[in-house]
Write a protein that holds these residues in place. Structure first.
Motif, mmCIF file in Angstrom:
data_model
loop_
_atom_site.group_PDB
_atom_site.id
_atom_site.type_symbol
_atom_site.label_atom_id
_atom_site.label_comp_id
_atom_site.label_asym_id
_atom_site.label_seq_id
_atom_site.Cartn_x
_atom_site.Cartn_y
_atom_site.Cartn_z
ATOM 1 N N ILE A 111 5.453 26.822 -18.360
ATOM 2 C CA ILE A 111 5.107 27.941 -19.245
ATOM 3 C C ILE A 111 6.295 28.896 -19.371
ATOM 4 C CG2 ILE A 111 3.615 29.969 -19.516
ATOM 5 C CD1 ILE A 111 1.400 28.251 -18.148
ATOM 6 N N ALA A 112 6.926 29.215 -18.247
ATOM 7 C CA ALA A 112 8.100 30.088 -18.258
ATOM 8 C C ALA A 112 9.261 29.424 -19.000
ATOM 9 C CB ALA A 112 8.514 30.439 -16.833
ATOM 10 N N VAL A 113 9.383 28.116 -18.867
ATOM 11 C CA VAL A 113 10.437 27.377 -19.567
ATOM 12 C C VAL A 113 10.241 27.488 -21.076
ATOM 13 C CG1 VAL A 113 11.373 25.076 -20.015
ATOM 14 C CG2 VAL A 113 10.827 25.757 -17.692
ATOM 15 N N ARG A 114 9.030 27.294 -21.542
ATOM 16 C CA ARG A 114 8.750 27.373 -22.980
ATOM 17 C C ARG A 114 9.051 28.776 -23.513
ATOM 18 N NH1 ARG A 114 6.568 25.535 -27.482
ATOM 19 N NH2 ARG A 114 5.102 26.791 -28.651
ATOM 20 N N GLU A 115 8.623 29.808 -22.804
ATOM 21 C CA GLU A 115 8.885 31.186 -23.225
ATOM 22 C C GLU A 115 10.387 31.463 -23.274
ATOM 23 O OE1 GLU A 115 6.649 33.580 -20.487
ATOM 24 O OE2 GLU A 115 4.724 32.933 -21.317
ATOM 25 N N HIS A 116 11.103 30.986 -22.269
ATOM 26 C CA HIS A 116 12.553 31.164 -22.210
ATOM 27 C C HIS A 116 13.229 30.438 -23.383
ATOM 28 C CE1 HIS A 116 16.485 31.763 -20.408
ATOM 29 N NE2 HIS A 116 16.709 30.461 -20.476
ATOM 30 N N ALA A 117 12.779 29.229 -23.676
ATOM 31 C CA ALA A 117 13.343 28.444 -24.781
ATOM 32 C C ALA A 117 13.093 29.132 -26.119
ATOM 33 C CB ALA A 117 12.757 27.038 -24.784
ATOM 34 N N LEU A 118 11.910 29.679 -26.306
ATOM 35 C CA LEU A 118 11.614 30.377 -27.563
ATOM 36 C C LEU A 118 12.483 31.622 -27.722
ATOM 37 C CD1 LEU A 118 7.736 29.974 -27.715
ATOM 38 C CD2 LEU A 118 9.425 28.919 -29.237
ATOM 39 N N VAL A 143 15.226 22.681 -38.012
ATOM 40 C CA VAL A 143 15.210 21.255 -37.684
ATOM 41 C C VAL A 143 15.730 21.038 -36.261
ATOM 42 C CG1 VAL A 143 15.459 20.545 -40.080
ATOM 43 C CG2 VAL A 143 17.494 20.769 -38.659
ATOM 44 N N CYS A 144 16.154 22.116 -35.614
ATOM 45 C CA CYS A 144 16.677 22.036 -34.245
ATOM 46 C C CYS A 144 15.539 22.130 -33.235
ATOM 47 C CB CYS A 144 17.657 23.184 -33.990
ATOM 48 S SG CYS A 144 19.116 23.149 -35.028
ATOM 49 N N ALA A 145 15.841 21.699 -32.002
ATOM 50 C CA ALA A 145 14.860 21.789 -30.923
ATOM 51 C C ALA A 145 15.600 21.810 -29.588
ATOM 52 C CB ALA A 145 13.913 20.594 -30.958
ATOM 53 N N PHE A 146 14.970 22.408 -28.598
ATOM 54 C CA PHE A 146 15.450 22.274 -27.229
ATOM 55 C C PHE A 146 14.746 21.081 -26.611
ATOM 56 C CE2 PHE A 146 16.514 26.912 -27.348
ATOM 57 C CZ PHE A 146 17.857 26.767 -27.083
ATOM 58 N N GLU A 147 15.523 20.128 -26.110
ATOM 59 C CA GLU A 147 14.984 19.002 -25.347
ATOM 60 C C GLU A 147 15.223 19.354 -23.883
ATOM 61 O OE1 GLU A 147 16.808 15.407 -26.794
ATOM 62 O OE2 GLU A 147 15.967 15.693 -28.799
ATOM 63 N N ILE A 148 14.183 19.760 -23.219
ATOM 64 C CA ILE A 148 14.295 20.328 -21.875
ATOM 65 C C ILE A 148 14.094 19.247 -20.829
ATOM 66 C CG2 ILE A 148 13.359 22.059 -20.313
ATOM 67 C CD1 ILE A 148 12.442 23.545 -22.950
ATOM 68 N N VAL A 204 10.996 17.091 -19.807
ATOM 69 C CA VAL A 204 9.864 17.939 -19.434
ATOM 70 C C VAL A 204 9.113 18.424 -20.666
ATOM 71 C CG1 VAL A 204 9.223 20.121 -18.330
ATOM 72 C CG2 VAL A 204 11.029 18.709 -17.331
ATOM 73 N N LEU A 205 9.877 18.814 -21.698
ATOM 74 C CA LEU A 205 9.267 19.482 -22.830
ATOM 75 C C LEU A 205 10.251 19.508 -23.991
ATOM 76 C CD1 LEU A 205 6.843 21.432 -23.650
ATOM 77 C CD2 LEU A 205 8.250 23.272 -22.733
ATOM 78 N N THR A 206 9.744 19.433 -25.197
ATOM 79 C CA THR A 206 10.554 19.660 -26.392
ATOM 80 C C THR A 206 10.003 20.896 -27.084
ATOM 81 O OG1 THR A 206 11.072 17.312 -26.666
ATOM 82 C CG2 THR A 206 11.296 18.717 -28.613
#
Length: 86
Positions: A30-37, A57-62, A70-72
Motif C-alpha cells: 500500500i505504501a509502495v503504491r502511494e509512493h509510486a503515485l 502510457v508510462c508505468a512503474f514496474e515495481i 510486486v506491482l505495476t
C-alpha cells in the motif's frame, strides 16, 4: 523494512525500462503504491524536463529486493475516475 524498486516503463521493449538502482524502503505494498503515485505526479509535473510525449502510457514496474515483480502502477492512475468524484 522491505526495499522496493520503481522501474520506469516509458516504452515497450527492453530499451523502454529505466531501472531504479537504489530503491526505497517502504512498509508494505500500500505504501509502495502511494509512493509510486506521488513520484508519477512529480514526473508529470516536470514533463518539460524529459523527452516523453505521453506520460499516461508510462508505468512503474515495481520489484522487490529479490527482483520479483510486486506491482505495476500506470501513470494514468494519477487521474481519478469521473465516478470517484463526490
Amino acid at each position: 523494512m522491505p526495499r522496493y524498486f520503481l522501474n520506469l516503463r516509458h516504452q515497450p521493449g527492453p530499451d523502454g525500462l529505466a531501472v531504479d538502482p537504489e530503491g526505497d524502503e517502504l512498509a508494505d505494498v500500500i505504501a509502495v503504491r502511494e509512493h509510486a503515485l506521488r513520484a508519477a505526479r512529480d514526473l508529470i509535473a516536470r514533463t518539460q524536463s524529459y523527452n516523453v510525449r505521453d506520460w499516461f502510457v508510462c508505468a512503474f514496474e515495481i520489484t522487490d529486493a529479490d527482483g520479483r515483480h510486486v506491482l505495476t502502477v500506470p501513470f494514468s492512475d494519477t487521474v481519478p475516475d469521473a465516478g470517484d468524484e463526490d
